[in-house]
Design a protein around this motif. Structure first.
Motif, PDB file in Angstrom:
ATOM      1  N   LEU A 191      48.002  22.948  36.555  1.00 39.40           N
ATOM      2  CA  LEU A 191      46.657  22.617  36.113  1.00 39.40           C
ATOM      3  C   LEU A 191      46.997  21.315  35.094  1.00 39.40           C
ATOM      4  O   LEU A 191      46.318  20.479  34.983  1.00 39.40           O
ATOM      5  CB  LEU A 191      45.998  23.537  35.201  1.00 39.40           C
ATOM      6  N   THR A 192      47.862  21.222  34.340  1.00 37.05           N
ATOM      7  CA  THR A 192      48.423  20.261  33.453  1.00 37.05           C
ATOM      8  C   THR A 192      49.014  18.992  34.256  1.00 37.05           C
ATOM      9  O   THR A 192      48.598  18.083  33.916  1.00 37.05           O
ATOM     10  CB  THR A 192      49.461  20.584  32.163  1.00 37.05           C
ATOM     11  N   THR A 193      49.554  19.439  35.372  1.00 34.39           N
ATOM     12  CA  THR A 193      50.165  18.276  36.287  1.00 34.39           C
ATOM     13  C   THR A 193      49.028  17.600  36.903  1.00 34.39           C
ATOM     14  O   THR A 193      49.013  16.379  37.140  1.00 34.39           O
ATOM     15  CB  THR A 193      51.035  18.878  37.314  1.00 34.39           C
ATOM     16  N   ALA A 194      47.907  18.338  37.309  1.00 30.52           N
ATOM     17  CA  ALA A 194      46.751  17.999  38.163  1.00 30.52           C
ATOM     18  C   ALA A 194      45.944  16.902  37.288  1.00 30.52           C
ATOM     19  O   ALA A 194      45.671  15.933  37.630  1.00 30.52           O
ATOM     20  CB  ALA A 194      45.897  19.035  38.621  1.00 30.52           C
ATOM     21  N   ALA A 195      46.068  17.167  35.841  1.00 30.25           N
ATOM     22  CA  ALA A 195      45.188  16.255  34.828  1.00 30.25           C
ATOM     23  C   ALA A 195      45.932  15.198  34.923  1.00 30.25           C
ATOM     24  O   ALA A 195      45.287  14.157  34.542  1.00 30.25           O
ATOM     25  CB  ALA A 195      44.981  17.093  33.500  1.00 30.25           C
ATOM     26  N   GLY A 196      47.444  15.245  34.814  1.00 29.25           N
ATOM     27  CA  GLY A 196      48.110  13.974  34.534  1.00 29.25           C
ATOM     28  C   GLY A 196      48.198  13.085  35.787  1.00 29.25           C
ATOM     29  O   GLY A 196      48.753  12.003  35.753  1.00 29.25           O
ATOM     30  N   LEU A 197      47.653  13.670  37.115  1.00 32.40           N
ATOM     31  CA  LEU A 197      47.868  12.624  38.055  1.00 32.40           C
ATOM     32  C   LEU A 197      46.665  11.711  38.215  1.00 32.40           C
ATOM     33  O   LEU A 197      46.767  10.944  39.267  1.00 32.40           O
ATOM     34  CB  LEU A 197      47.959  13.705  39.492  1.00 32.40           C
ATOM     35  N   VAL A 198      45.627  11.820  37.681  1.00 36.47           N
ATOM     36  CA  VAL A 198      44.393  11.123  37.734  1.00 36.47           C
ATOM     37  C   VAL A 198      44.156  10.694  36.273  1.00 36.47           C
ATOM     38  O   VAL A 198      44.520  10.941  35.011  1.00 36.47           O
ATOM     39  CB  VAL A 198      43.155  11.926  38.268  1.00 36.47           C
ATOM     40  N   PRO A 199      43.290   9.567  36.108  1.00 37.90           N
ATOM     41  CA  PRO A 199      42.755   8.815  35.068  1.00 37.90           C
ATOM     42  C   PRO A 199      42.118  10.130  34.085  1.00 37.90           C
ATOM     43  O   PRO A 199      41.652  11.271  34.568  1.00 37.90           O
ATOM     44  CB  PRO A 199      41.616   7.941  35.375  1.00 37.90           C
ATOM     45  N   ALA A 200      42.174   9.919  32.741  1.00 28.48           N
ATOM     46  CA  ALA A 200      41.728  10.645  31.962  1.00 28.48           C
ATOM     47  C   ALA A 200      40.301  11.429  32.006  1.00 28.48           C
ATOM     48  O   ALA A 200      39.967  12.521  31.749  1.00 28.48           O
ATOM     49  CB  ALA A 200      41.995  10.426  30.403  1.00 28.48           C
TER      50      ALA A 200
END
Length: 388
Positions: A113-122
């Motif tokens: 979940l954290t990684t997925a959020a970090g792969l895209v703009p905020a």
């Protein structure tokens, strides 16, 4: 959306299949390992509790390790646990493998979940989360019915082997596709664990976690007891159980996909409209469950609404926990699985009071509580881009 998101979703698909597949395998497991069906049912509880406890614990232990390596390790441990479960003749060992698998699943989802959020703009966390959670919804459409058919044809152990093998391409995809530069969500010089845990003192974060747990409890409470509703209340043959599960899964996939486009920009609208429709929908299903056409249609619609609202609230958890970059996914995972544990327990109690329709009334009551809690604090849900 970046390709690595879909590779993570493949692993979530394998794990989601494992989480839900036991519903159709318990009688065979009980007979093979010489235990009662009730005892075999504790395998489901072991997995759910392991998910709740494991998410924050494993995420805390793995927070200073590279994200790609951690995700890979969790997938391989998950696969190995299923290999061990497939070959054992001991119920105790099988029980232990379910706990290990749950811990690996919880840790993977928390980091993913954290990684997925970090792969895209905020401002696109909601869409990223929708792709990731689509692995779970596809599991309910294809993985769970497929596992049930495989178990019926070749025995329950074949299903465990299938899940173990399915993890291997996901592991390879993570190794090749997840960028090494995203090694740690917090990064060097990120907040200390004490600081990240202190985020749990935020009333805003606690609120959205509570709302997510309540909506998820309503979802899984009724989902768990759909089978007797199909065969006893609607009077349909057993094969229709798989049809209903597929319809629920198809609706879930549509709901999480649609919510992914709205969760970042209109979360309040998704929760208000979707929650209100759920409040009417669960009691409507309770009243109309004896009519097969109404049952089939409402199950699909309620799957869509449940996952649309639930995934939006889990996205809000990530926003509100922005100050806890390595633990935000664990908080979201815990909220999801507290609901997955509590919902079936509430629904089981409701069966004693209201028969097969009891879980549906209980789901309506849980949604009512969620909306009653949300209304005084609706600004927390609406503030899509505040980040807490």
């Amino acid at each position: 959306m970046p390709l690595p998101l879909y590779l993570l979703a493949l692993a979530v698909f394998a794990m989601g299949t494992s989480e839900f597949m036991l519903a159709g395998l318990l009688p065979d497991i009980a007979a093979d390992l010489d235990v009662s069906v009730g005892t075999a049912g504790t395998l489901t509880s072991a997995f759910a509790v392991g998910m709740v406890v494991g998410a924050p614990l494993v995420a805390a232990l793995a927070r200073n390790r590279p994200g790609r390596g951690t995700l890979l390790a969790f997938v391989l441990v998950f696969s190995a646990a299923h290999v061990a479960g497939a070959v054992t003749g001991s119920f105790t060992v099988l029980f232990a493998t379910r706990v290990v698998a749950a811990l690996a699943n919880a840790g993977f989802l928390a980091v993913a979940l954290t990684t997925a959020a970090g792969l895209v703009p905020a401002d696109r966390k909601g869409r990223a989360l929708a792709v990731l959670l689509s692995g779970t919804t596809v599991a309910t459409i294809a993985g769970v019915p497929g596992g049930s058919l495989l178990g019926a044809a070749f025995g329950w152990r074949a299903t465990f082997w299938a899940v173990a093998v399915l993890c291997l391409p996901a592991a390879l995809g993570i190794l090749v596709g997840i960028p090494a530069r995203r090694a740690r969500a917090g990064g060097a010089g990120g907040p200390a664990l004490r600081s990240e845990l202190a985020r749990l003192g935020s009333p805003r974060l606690i609120l959205v976690m509570l709302l997510g747990a309540l909506v998820n409890a309503a979802t899984f409470g009724s989902f768990t007891f759909l089978a007797p509703l199909v065969t006893d209340t609607a009077g349909l043959a057993k094969p229709w159980i798989s049809v209903v599960l597929v319809l629920f899964g198809a609706g879930s996939f549509a709901g999480v996909t649609l919510a992914g486009r709205l969760a970042d920009v209109r979360p309040g609208a998704v929760v208000a409209v979707g929650g209100s429709l759920l409040l009417a929908g669960w009691p409507a299903l309770a009243l109309l469950a004896a009519y097969p056409v109404a049952l089939l249609g409402l199950v699909c619609v309620l799957g869509a609404l449940s996952f649309a609202v639930g995934s939006t609230l889990i996205t809000r958890v990530l926003y509100e926990a922005a100050g806890a970059p390595t633990m935000a996914g664990a908080y979201a995972t815990a909220a999801l699985n507290v609901g997955a544990v509590a919902g079936p327990l509430v629904a089981a109690a409701a069966i004693g009071a209201g028969g097969n329709r009891g879980p549906l009334w209980a789901s309506g009551a849980l949604v009512l509580v969620a909306l009653a809690v949300a209304v005084p604090f609706r600004g927390v849900v609406v503030a899509a881009r505040s980040g807490g």
